[in-house]
Design a protein around this motif. Structure first.
Motif, short mmCIF file in Angstrom:
data_model
loop_
_atom_site.label_atom_id
_atom_site.label_comp_id
_atom_site.label_asym_id
_atom_site.label_seq_id
_atom_site.Cartn_x
_atom_site.Cartn_y
_atom_site.Cartn_z
N ALA A 178 0.82 -1.21 0.00
CA ALA A 178 0.00 0.00 0.00
C ALA A 178 0.85 1.26 0.00
O ALA A 178 1.88 1.34 0.68
N SER B 225 -8.46 4.44 -1.53
CA SER B 225 -7.95 4.05 -0.22
C SER B 225 -8.50 2.71 0.23
O SER B 225 -9.63 2.34 -0.09
N GLY B 226 -7.68 2.01 1.03
CA GLY B 226 -8.11 0.73 1.58
C GLY B 226 -8.10 0.69 3.09
O GLY B 226 -8.60 -0.25 3.70
N ALA B 227 -7.51 1.71 3.74
CA ALA B 227 -7.48 1.80 5.20
C ALA B 227 -7.19 3.23 5.60
O ALA B 227 -6.55 3.98 4.85
N TYR C 93 -17.09 3.89 4.05
CA TYR C 93 -16.97 3.01 2.88
C TYR C 93 -16.58 1.59 3.26
O TYR C 93 -16.03 0.85 2.46
N MET D 32 -14.21 0.65 5.12
CA MET D 32 -12.78 0.46 5.29
C MET D 32 -12.38 0.47 6.75
O MET D 32 -13.00 1.16 7.56
N ALA E 199 -4.75 -2.58 3.91
CA ALA E 199 -5.13 -1.87 2.68
C ALA E 199 -4.80 -2.66 1.42
O ALA E 199 -5.36 -2.39 0.35
N GLY E 200 -3.91 -3.62 1.51
CA GLY E 200 -3.54 -4.40 0.34
C GLY E 200 -2.85 -3.55 -0.71
O GLY E 200 -1.87 -2.88 -0.42
N ASP E 201 -3.39 -3.53 -1.93
CA ASP E 201 -2.77 -2.75 -3.00
C ASP E 201 -3.40 -1.37 -3.14
O ASP E 201 -3.13 -0.65 -4.10
N LYS E 202 -4.24 -0.99 -2.17
CA LYS E 202 -4.81 0.36 -2.15
C LYS E 202 -3.99 1.26 -1.21
O LYS E 202 -2.97 0.83 -0.65
N ARG E 203 -4.44 2.50 -1.03
CA ARG E 203 -3.68 3.45 -0.22
C ARG E 203 -4.04 3.39 1.25
O ARG E 203 -5.16 3.05 1.62
#
Length: 203
Positions: free
Chosen positions: A2, A54-56, A86, A88, A126-130
């Motif tokens: 991330a 975003s993931g987190a 969302y 998250m 978040a994995g591959d998100k921000r």
């Protein structure tokens, strides 16, 4: 992995809140002007894009407490499209242990191991998100000093507050490299790539 991004609104004279926080908790006297851009169409579009990428989220215990976990922000909890931030995960930097709090589709996890460990936990979630760091000022300062933040986004509102919570405290920080500037009616939004930390006492 991330991408970790710090994101915060500030006045032209460098404050992330207005003065008199005791009398005006949260944003201080006049501090709501710093976030007026979120209520405009262009600003809302930028904010939506940030959420989508975003993931987190990472925030401070003070922000969590001052907002009651955003319980007073109807759009985050009452409108189905938002599903509570969302859906998250939100990681809260704190010195006081607390059991996780779940509100609709969002879980708030309280981490006492420090800012760097909180950012790492958020990055894993978040994995591959921000990972989106959303303040306040002290958390942004501390995050930049971990060396884990890759981007800094400043939303500069056209207001002079005169005093309040300074976004930066005068201590050495990282190198910044301009990436992008977007103007909306309520703010100028500047994105920097965060480089190496400057050594104590200068470069």
């Amino acid at each position: 992995m991330a991408l970790v991004e710090a994101d915060i609104s500030m006045s032209v004279d460098g404050f992330a809140t207005g003065p008199d926080l005791d009398a005006f908790p949260g944003l201080g006297k006049g501090g709501e002007q710093l976030h007026a851009w979120l209520d405009e169409r262009e600003g809302a579009r930028l904010s939506e894009a940030t959420f989508a990428a975003s993931g987190a989220f990472v925030t401070s215990r003070r922000v969590f407490d001052d907002t009651g976990g955003w319980a007073g922000h109807a759009k985050f909890w009452e409108e189905p499209a938002y599903a509570g931030y969302y859906g998250m995960p939100v990681f809260v930097v704190t010195h006081r242990a607390h059991e996780p709090v779940r509100t609709r589709a969002t879980t708030f996890t309280f981490i006492t191991a420090g800012v760097a460990e909180t950012l790492k936990a958020a990055a894993a979630a978040a994995g591959d998100k921000r990972v989106h760091i959303m303040g306040g000022a002290s958390l942004v300062q501390q995050s930049l000093r971990t060396g884990l933040v890759e981007r800094l986004r400043l939303h500069i509102a056209p207001v002079l507050l005169g005093s309040g919570t300074a976004l930066f405290d005068g201590a050495p920080g990282p190198d910044l490299h301009h990436l992008d500037t977007v103007d909306t009616p309520g703010a100028t939004h500047v994105t920097y790539r965060v480089g190496r930390l400057s050594p104590p006492g200068g470069r």
